[in-house]
Motif scaffolding. Structure first.
Motif, short mmCIF file in Angstrom:
data_model
loop_
_atom_site.label_atom_id
_atom_site.label_comp_id
_atom_site.label_asym_id
_atom_site.label_seq_id
_atom_site.Cartn_x
_atom_site.Cartn_y
_atom_site.Cartn_z
N ARG A 30 0.83 -1.21 0.00
CA ARG A 30 0.00 0.00 0.00
C ARG A 30 0.87 1.26 0.00
NH1 ARG A 30 -5.49 -0.10 1.67
NH2 ARG A 30 -6.28 -2.21 1.83
N ARG A 31 1.95 1.24 0.79
CA ARG A 31 2.85 2.39 0.84
C ARG A 31 3.51 2.62 -0.51
NH1 ARG A 31 7.04 1.13 4.36
NH2 ARG A 31 8.56 1.09 2.69
N ILE A 32 3.94 1.56 -1.16
CA ILE A 32 4.55 1.68 -2.48
C ILE A 32 3.56 2.25 -3.49
CG2 ILE A 32 5.56 0.39 -4.42
CD1 ILE A 32 7.39 0.78 -1.94
N TYR A 33 2.31 1.77 -3.46
CA TYR A 33 1.28 2.30 -4.35
C TYR A 33 1.07 3.79 -4.11
CZ TYR A 33 -0.30 -2.41 -5.80
OH TYR A 33 -0.40 -3.67 -6.32
N ARG A 34 1.01 4.20 -2.85
CA ARG A 34 0.83 5.63 -2.54
C ARG A 34 2.01 6.44 -3.09
NH1 ARG A 34 -1.08 3.59 2.38
NH2 ARG A 34 0.94 3.94 3.36
N ASP A 35 3.22 5.92 -2.90
CA ASP A 35 4.40 6.63 -3.41
C ASP A 35 4.35 6.74 -4.94
OD1 ASP A 35 5.30 6.84 -0.81
OD2 ASP A 35 6.84 5.28 -1.02
N LEU A 36 3.95 5.67 -5.62
CA LEU A 36 3.85 5.70 -7.08
C LEU A 36 2.74 6.66 -7.53
CD1 LEU A 36 4.39 1.92 -7.88
CD2 LEU A 36 5.97 3.80 -8.34
N ALA A 37 1.65 6.71 -6.77
CA ALA A 37 0.58 7.66 -7.10
C ALA A 37 1.06 9.10 -6.91
CB ALA A 37 -0.65 7.38 -6.25
N ASP A 38 1.81 9.34 -5.83
CA ASP A 38 2.36 10.69 -5.59
C ASP A 38 3.30 11.11 -6.72
OD1 ASP A 38 0.93 10.92 -3.23
OD2 ASP A 38 2.66 10.45 -1.94
N ALA A 39 3.99 10.14 -7.31
CA ALA A 39 4.92 10.42 -8.41
C ALA A 39 4.21 10.52 -9.75
CB ALA A 39 6.00 9.34 -8.47
N GLY A 40 2.89 10.26 -9.76
CA GLY A 40 2.12 10.38 -11.00
C GLY A 40 2.11 9.13 -11.86
N LEU A 41 2.60 8.01 -11.33
CA LEU A 41 2.66 6.78 -12.11
C LEU A 41 1.42 5.91 -11.96
CD1 LEU A 41 6.39 5.96 -11.38
CD2 LEU A 41 5.42 7.00 -13.44
N LEU A 42 0.69 6.07 -10.86
CA LEU A 42 -0.56 5.35 -10.62
C LEU A 42 -1.65 6.35 -10.31
CD1 LEU A 42 0.47 2.38 -8.27
CD2 LEU A 42 0.00 2.29 -10.71
N THR A 43 -2.89 5.96 -10.56
CA THR A 43 -4.06 6.75 -10.21
C THR A 43 -4.97 5.89 -9.35
OG1 THR A 43 -3.95 7.95 -12.29
CG2 THR A 43 -6.05 8.01 -11.11
N LYS A 44 -5.33 6.40 -8.19
CA LYS A 44 -6.24 5.68 -7.31
C LYS A 44 -7.64 5.76 -7.90
CE LYS A 44 -7.07 5.18 -2.41
NZ LYS A 44 -6.83 5.81 -1.09
N ILE A 45 -8.27 4.60 -8.09
CA ILE A 45 -9.60 4.59 -8.70
C ILE A 45 -10.68 4.15 -7.73
CG2 ILE A 45 -8.74 4.32 -11.05
CD1 ILE A 45 -9.45 1.33 -10.82
N GLN A 46 -10.28 3.61 -6.58
CA GLN A 46 -11.27 3.14 -5.61
C GLN A 46 -10.62 3.11 -4.23
OE1 GLN A 46 -13.84 -0.13 -6.80
NE2 GLN A 46 -13.37 -1.12 -4.87
N ASP A 47 -11.39 3.51 -3.20
CA ASP A 47 -10.87 3.52 -1.83
C ASP A 47 -11.03 2.19 -1.10
OD1 ASP A 47 -9.81 6.10 -1.67
OD2 ASP A 47 -11.77 6.97 -1.27
N ARG A 48 -12.20 1.61 -1.18
CA ARG A 48 -12.46 0.38 -0.41
C ARG A 48 -13.15 -0.65 -1.28
NH1 ARG A 48 -12.99 1.82 5.68
NH2 ARG A 48 -11.85 3.75 5.60
N PRO A 49 -12.50 -1.70 -1.62
CA PRO A 49 -11.08 -1.97 -1.40
C PRO A 49 -10.23 -1.08 -2.31
CG PRO A 49 -11.99 -3.70 -2.76
CD PRO A 49 -13.13 -2.80 -2.37
N VAL A 50 -9.05 -0.76 -1.85
CA VAL A 50 -8.19 0.16 -2.59
C VAL A 50 -7.74 -0.48 -3.91
CG1 VAL A 50 -6.03 -0.54 -1.46
CG2 VAL A 50 -6.26 1.76 -2.38
N GLN A 51 -7.84 0.33 -4.97
CA GLN A 51 -7.42 -0.11 -6.29
C GLN A 51 -6.78 1.06 -7.04
OE1 GLN A 51 -10.96 -1.60 -8.19
NE2 GLN A 51 -10.66 -3.63 -7.35
N TYR A 52 -5.77 0.74 -7.82
CA TYR A 52 -5.08 1.72 -8.63
C TYR A 52 -5.02 1.22 -10.06
CZ TYR A 52 -3.22 3.81 -4.32
OH TYR A 52 -3.08 4.42 -3.11
#
Length: 59
Positions: A30-52
């Motif tokens: 989850r931390r890696i996904y957040r870091d990748l999203a912060d860098a603009g490489l992933l986009t969060k599309i759903q909170d629960r369950p979390v999906q990118y």
């Protein structure tokens, strides 16, 4: 991730990392996904369950 495409959730990330010899926790993935999203490489599309999903690659 871009090569594999699709939707990324913690279970998929854990499976991919285990297949390559790592033993990650869900919290780590989850931390890696957040870091990748912060860098603009992933986009969060759903909170629960979390999906990118991967962002479109710029040419």
């Amino acid at each position: 991730m871009r090569a594999l495409g699709g939707i990324w959730d913690p279970a998929r990330g854990m499976t991919i990392l285990r297949d390559t010899g790592f033993d990650p926790t869900e919290k780590y993935v989850r931390r890696i996904y957040r870091d990748l999203a912060d860098a603009g490489l992933l986009t969060k599309i759903q909170d629960r369950p979390v999906q990118y999903r991967t962002t479109e690659q710029l040419h």
